[in-house]
Write an enzyme that holds these catalytic residues in place. Structure first.
Site, PDB file in Angstrom:
ATOM      1  N   HIS A   1       0.299  -1.238  -0.302  1.00 55.05           N
ATOM      2  CA  HIS A   1       0.188  -0.294   0.015  1.00 55.05           C
ATOM      3  C   HIS A   1       1.065   1.472   0.321  1.00 55.05           C
ATOM      4  O   HIS A   1       1.976   1.499   1.082  1.00 55.05           O
ATOM      5  CB  HIS A   1      -1.466  -0.316   1.604  1.00 55.05           C
ATOM      6  CG  HIS A   1      -2.102  -0.752   0.888  1.00 55.05           C
ATOM      7  ND1 HIS A   1      -3.542  -0.822   1.994  1.00 55.05           N
ATOM      8  CD2 HIS A   1      -2.395  -1.840  -0.054  1.00 55.05           C
ATOM      9  CE1 HIS A   1      -3.728  -1.628   1.812  1.00 55.05           C
ATOM     10  NE2 HIS A   1      -3.159  -2.457   0.187  1.00 55.05           N
ATOM     11  N   TYR A  34      -9.746   5.288   6.444  1.00 56.86           N
ATOM     12  CA  TYR A  34     -10.026   6.063   7.770  1.00 56.86           C
ATOM     13  C   TYR A  34     -10.861   6.855   8.197  1.00 56.86           C
ATOM     14  O   TYR A  34     -10.986   8.293   7.160  1.00 56.86           O
ATOM     15  CB  TYR A  34      -9.095   6.227   8.217  1.00 56.86           C
ATOM     16  CG  TYR A  34      -7.598   5.049   8.837  1.00 56.86           C
ATOM     17  CD1 TYR A  34      -8.112   4.735  10.185  1.00 56.86           C
ATOM     18  CD2 TYR A  34      -6.267   5.603   8.020  1.00 56.86           C
ATOM     19  CE1 TYR A  34      -6.321   4.086  10.167  1.00 56.86           C
ATOM     20  CE2 TYR A  34      -6.056   4.135   8.537  1.00 56.86           C
ATOM     21  CZ  TYR A  34      -5.764   3.406   9.068  1.00 56.86           C
ATOM     22  OH  TYR A  34      -4.700   2.307   9.374  1.00 56.86           O
ATOM     23  N   PRO A  56      -5.934   0.744  18.226  1.00 53.77           N
ATOM     24  CA  PRO A  56      -5.411   0.150  16.947  1.00 53.77           C
ATOM     25  C   PRO A  56      -5.490   0.929  15.477  1.00 53.77           C
ATOM     26  O   PRO A  56      -4.886   0.781  14.542  1.00 53.77           O
ATOM     27  CB  PRO A  56      -6.089  -1.035  16.562  1.00 53.77           C
ATOM     28  CG  PRO A  56      -7.761  -0.785  18.025  1.00 53.77           C
ATOM     29  CD  PRO A  56      -6.871   0.196  18.629  1.00 53.77           C
ATOM     30  N   LYS A  69      -0.118   0.121  15.139  1.00 55.47           N
ATOM     31  CA  LYS A  69       1.317   0.127  16.077  1.00 55.47           C
ATOM     32  C   LYS A  69       1.321  -0.719  16.018  1.00 55.47           C
ATOM     33  O   LYS A  69       2.649  -0.847  16.892  1.00 55.47           O
ATOM     34  CB  LYS A  69       1.464   1.506  16.146  1.00 55.47           C
ATOM     35  CG  LYS A  69       1.638   3.016  14.955  1.00 55.47           C
ATOM     36  CD  LYS A  69       3.341   3.235  14.809  1.00 55.47           C
ATOM     37  CE  LYS A  69       3.009   3.086  13.816  1.00 55.47           C
ATOM     38  NZ  LYS A  69       3.048   2.419  11.903  1.00 55.47           N
ATOM     39  N   TYR A 129       3.577   6.623  10.050  1.00 56.42           N
ATOM     40  CA  TYR A 129       2.544   5.258   9.501  1.00 56.42           C
ATOM     41  C   TYR A 129       2.947   4.399   8.895  1.00 56.42           C
ATOM     42  O   TYR A 129       3.746   3.397   9.290  1.00 56.42           O
ATOM     43  CB  TYR A 129       1.472   6.196   8.156  1.00 56.42           C
ATOM     44  CG  TYR A 129       0.401   4.789   8.722  1.00 56.42           C
ATOM     45  CD1 TYR A 129      -0.846   4.569   9.381  1.00 56.42           C
ATOM     46  CD2 TYR A 129       0.317   3.931   7.897  1.00 56.42           C
ATOM     47  CE1 TYR A 129      -1.986   3.861   9.227  1.00 56.42           C
ATOM     48  CE2 TYR A 129      -0.579   2.990   6.981  1.00 56.42           C
ATOM     49  CZ  TYR A 129      -2.102   3.071   8.006  1.00 56.42           C
ATOM     50  OH  TYR A 129      -2.696   2.633   8.056  1.00 56.42           O
TER      51      TYR A 129
HETATM   52  C1  LIG Z   1      -9.003  -7.505  18.105  1.00 52.05           C
HETATM   53  C2  LIG Z   1      -7.262  -7.062  17.799  1.00 52.05           C
HETATM   54  C3  LIG Z   1      -7.700  -6.224  16.691  1.00 52.05           C
HETATM   55  C4  LIG Z   1      -5.886  -6.044  16.745  1.00 52.05           C
HETATM   56  N1  LIG Z   1      -5.675  -4.568  15.399  1.00 52.05           N
HETATM   57  C5  LIG Z   1      -4.479  -4.363  15.309  1.00 52.05           C
HETATM   58  C6  LIG Z   1      -3.942  -3.775  13.968  1.00 52.05           C
HETATM   59  O1  LIG Z   1      -4.991  -3.947  12.770  1.00 52.05           O
HETATM   60  N2  LIG Z   1      -2.751  -3.431  13.592  1.00 52.05           N
HETATM   61  C7  LIG Z   1      -2.316  -4.065  14.580  1.00 52.05           C
HETATM   62  O2  LIG Z   1      -0.655  -2.999  14.392  1.00 52.05           O
HETATM   63  N3  LIG Z   1      -2.395  -4.312  15.712  1.00 52.05           N
HETATM   64  C8  LIG Z   1      -3.412  -4.407  16.134  1.00 52.05           C
HETATM   65  N4  LIG Z   1      -3.933  -4.954  17.609  1.00 52.05           N
HETATM   66  C9  LIG Z   1      -2.681  -5.433  18.276  1.00 52.05           C
HETATM   67  C10 LIG Z   1      -1.947  -6.853  17.813  1.00 52.05           C
HETATM   68  O3  LIG Z   1      -2.240  -7.977  17.595  1.00 52.05           O
HETATM   69  C11 LIG Z   1      -1.004  -7.134  19.132  1.00 52.05           C
HETATM   70  O4  LIG Z   1       0.093  -6.365  19.145  1.00 52.05           O
HETATM   71  C12 LIG Z   1       0.471  -8.377  18.831  1.00 52.05           C
HETATM   72  O5  LIG Z   1      -0.877  -9.456  18.916  1.00 52.05           O
HETATM   73  C13 LIG Z   1       1.136  -8.330  19.578  1.00 52.05           C
HETATM   74  O6  LIG Z   1       1.829  -9.622  19.665  1.00 52.05           O
HETATM   75  P1  LIG Z   1       2.767 -10.217  21.217  1.00 52.05           P
HETATM   76  O7  LIG Z   1       3.510 -11.376  20.064  1.00 52.05           O
HETATM   77  O8  LIG Z   1       3.673  -9.529  21.866  1.00 52.05           O
HETATM   78  O9  LIG Z   1       1.417 -10.662  21.820  1.00 52.05           O
HETATM   79  P2  LIG Z   1       0.352 -11.995  21.780  1.00 52.05           P
HETATM   80  O10 LIG Z   1      -0.156 -11.606  20.119  1.00 52.05           O
HETATM   81  O11 LIG Z   1      -1.076 -11.322  22.537  1.00 52.05           O
HETATM   82  O12 LIG Z   1       1.211 -12.903  21.974  1.00 52.05           O
HETATM   83  C14 LIG Z   1       1.050 -12.941  23.209  1.00 52.05           C
HETATM   84  C15 LIG Z   1       0.237 -14.945  23.797  1.00 52.05           C
HETATM   85  O13 LIG Z   1       1.366 -15.464  24.997  1.00 52.05           O
HETATM   86  C16 LIG Z   1       0.622 -15.924  24.697  1.00 52.05           C
HETATM   87  N5  LIG Z   1       0.482 -16.474  26.732  1.00 52.05           N
HETATM   88  C17 LIG Z   1      -0.524 -15.495  27.039  1.00 52.05           C
HETATM   89  N6  LIG Z   1       0.072 -15.308  29.203  1.00 52.05           N
HETATM   90  C18 LIG Z   1       0.705 -16.683  29.165  1.00 52.05           C
HETATM   91  C19 LIG Z   1       1.820 -17.827  29.828  1.00 52.05           C
HETATM   92  N7  LIG Z   1       0.850 -17.159  30.872  1.00 52.05           N
HETATM   93  N8  LIG Z   1       1.986 -18.333  29.786  1.00 52.05           N
HETATM   94  C20 LIG Z   1       2.356 -19.206  28.123  1.00 52.05           C
HETATM   95  N9  LIG Z   1       1.604 -18.296  27.363  1.00 52.05           N
HETATM   96  C21 LIG Z   1       1.050 -16.747  27.444  1.00 52.05           C
HETATM   97  C22 LIG Z   1      -0.620 -16.004  24.367  1.00 52.05           C
HETATM   98  O14 LIG Z   1      -1.494 -17.107  24.124  1.00 52.05           O
HETATM   99  C23 LIG Z   1      -0.418 -15.403  23.679  1.00 52.05           C
HETATM  100  O15 LIG Z   1      -0.167 -16.653  22.286  1.00 52.05           O
HETATM  101  C24 LIG Z   1      -4.973  -5.766  17.523  1.00 52.05           C
HETATM  102  C25 LIG Z   1      -5.744  -6.483  19.072  1.00 52.05           C
HETATM  103  C26 LIG Z   1      -6.296  -7.000  18.847  1.00 52.05           C
HETATM  104  C27 LIG Z   1      -6.573  -7.744  20.387  1.00 52.05           C
END
Ligand SMILES: Cc1cc2nc3c(=O)[nH]c(=O)nc-3n(C[C@H](O)[C@H](O)[C@H](O)COP(=O)(O)OP(=O)(O)OC[C@H]3O[C@@H](n4cnc5c(N)ncnc54)[C@H](O)[C@@H]3O)c2cc1C
Length: 389
Positions: free
Chosen positions: A72, A200, A292, A296, A384
């Site tokens: 994009h 947006y 969201p 970011k 962005y």
């Molecule tokens: C509904 C939604 C929409 C989103 N949309 C966007 C978007 O459009 N653009 C964007 O950039 N970001 C978006 N985000 C944010 C983005 O998804 C997150 O920033 C991203 O998933 C972060 O990744 P992470 O691996 O740090 O955490 P997570 O994806 O939360 O992964 C953490 C993992 O740790 C595991 N875990 C938790 N506790 C424990 C434990 N005690 N022991 C072992 N494992 C554990 C969980 O099961 C999970 O699999 C969105 C988030 C949500 C909830």
């Protein structure tokens, strides 16, 4: 059992870190609370910054992303029944890619499995021990059995509700938080996207976002009260409300269809300082959350992973602790910039319950300024597409 780095959390942060370390010959074990199917069933981010794209390439997992992702070069912003475009390519020389978080995670799992990577699923009662010493260890249960892994470092990649952040003593961490008085109701539908770029929309009825995953899979969001439940919204009611929030010309072109997923996400800004405690390092949602708007979340998780991966590489390959010693300080500088952008973009586009008529005029005036001022557009575009690491 022994490994160099225990990674708690098998979401995108944990898997990307594990894969990057593997490429550098550094061993890790990933501990994930859920099943792989559960992790892959979560519909989340979809817009990837160039920094994350580069990391995926460095990790050797970019083949499908580069073939199937959609580049994009700009985005559309709508307000007051008109639309304007921010041209990322022209303003910054960079672009973003639309490729779903689910696909990123799927590719990372495939790579870890192909490399014989150690991932323990459905772990319970994870506890982190002795991170202030040179010999930390992690205990957990899996299948009713108690396990212990000794390691050099622990990476807390376990999201907002994980155990890692809580393992930093409460009196040693400071948490900064802002909650927003609304959520995003999102649906996924097997319909062609409204436009080839994201739209947006600011509207007096509330924010809307028209996004996509591919040529026949669309993701749409509307701002909704936090008290709403997904089941309160029929598909017809969703489409009707979305059409009311976007310019008439676009509403007329919107292709609707049955939703295949519907959920409501609250909006939150959150940062934990510091992001490290002894030999424990926090990455991604474990340390910070953004609303969201502006996509970011996943991208800021990726920049943490980049800083931590580089620091560990420096430690193991160059016997230099500068990177790990300075991890939190370095990561937080970029985290706060992402927090600022997400907060600003959210404030610009949403309706706030307490907003006065003056506040609404300010919002429209800022949108008008952004529409007509190239410097303002450049600042927006630079944020962005992603600030440099
Ligand atoms: C509904 C939604 C929409 C989103 N949309 C966007 C978007 O459009 N653009 C964007 O950039 N970001 C978006 N985000 C944010 C983005 O998804 C997150 O920033 C991203 O998933 C972060 O990744 P992470 O691996 O740090 O955490 P997570 O994806 O939360 O992964 C953490 C993992 O740790 C595991 N875990 C938790 N506790 C424990 C434990 N005690 N022991 C072992 N494992 C554990 C969980 O099961 C999970 O699999 C969105 C988030 C949500 C909830």
């Amino acid at each position: 059992m022994k490994t160099q780095v225990v990674i708690i959390g098998g979401g995108p942060s944990g898997l990307l870190l594990a894969q990057l370390l593997h490429v550098q010959g550094i061993s890790s074990v990933v501990l994930e609370r859920k099943t792989k199917e559960y992790v892959l069933g979560r519909i989340r981010a979809g817009v990837l910054e160039r920094g994350l794209l580069d990391l995926m390439r460095e990790a050797g997992v970019s083949k499908r992303m580069d073939a199937e992702g959609f580049v994009h070069n700009g985005t559309l912003i709508a307000y007051d029944n008109k639309t304007f475009r921010i041209d990322f390519a022209q303003l910054t020389g960079n672009s973003v890619m639309v490729y779903g978080q689910t696909e990123v995670t799927r590719d990372l799992y495939a790579a870890r499995e192909a490399a014989g990577g150690n991932i323990e699923f459905e772990v319970e009662d994870v506890e982190i021990h002795d991170v202030k010493s040179d010999a930390p260890f992690v205990t957990f249960q899996v299948g009713g059995e108690n396990r212990r892994i000794e390691c050099d470092f622990v990476a807390g990649c376990d999201g907002f509700h994980g155990v890692s952040r809580q393992s930093i003593p409460q009196e040693k961490r400071q948490e900064f938080e802002k909650t927003y008085p609304f959520g995003w109701l999102g649906i996924l539908s097997e319909t062609p996207p409204l436009d080839h770029e994201l739209i947006y929309a600011n509207s007096p009825r509330g924010f809307a976002l028209c996004s996509m995953r591919n040529a026949n899979l669309s993701r749409y969001y509307i701002q909704c009260p936090l008290s709403d439940k997904p089941e309160d919204w029929s598909d017809d009611a969703f489409w009707l409300e979305l059409k009311r929030r976007i310019p008439a010309e676009q509403a007329a072109k919107l292709v609707t269809g049955p939703s295949i997923e519907k959920s409501i996400a609250p909006l939150r800004s959150f940062v934990c300082e510091p992001m490290q405690w002894g030999r424990l390092f926090l990455c991604g949602d474990a340390a910070h959350i953004v609303p969201p708007t502006g996509a970011k979340g996943l991208n800021t998780a990726a920049s943490d992973v980049q800083y931590l991966y580089s620091a560990l590489r420096q430690y193991y390959h160059e016997n230099d602790t500068a990177g790990i010693d300075g991890y939190s300080e370095k990561a937080l500088v970029r985290v706060w910039k992402a927090e600022r952008f997400s907060w600003w973009f959210s404030s610009l586009l949403h309706s706030f319950p307490e907003q006065s008529e003056f506040d609404q005029k300010m919002q429209l005036s800022e949108l008008e300024f952004l529409r007509t001022n190239e410097s303002a557009q450049k600042a927006m575009a630079e944020n962005y597409v992603g600030l440099p690491y």
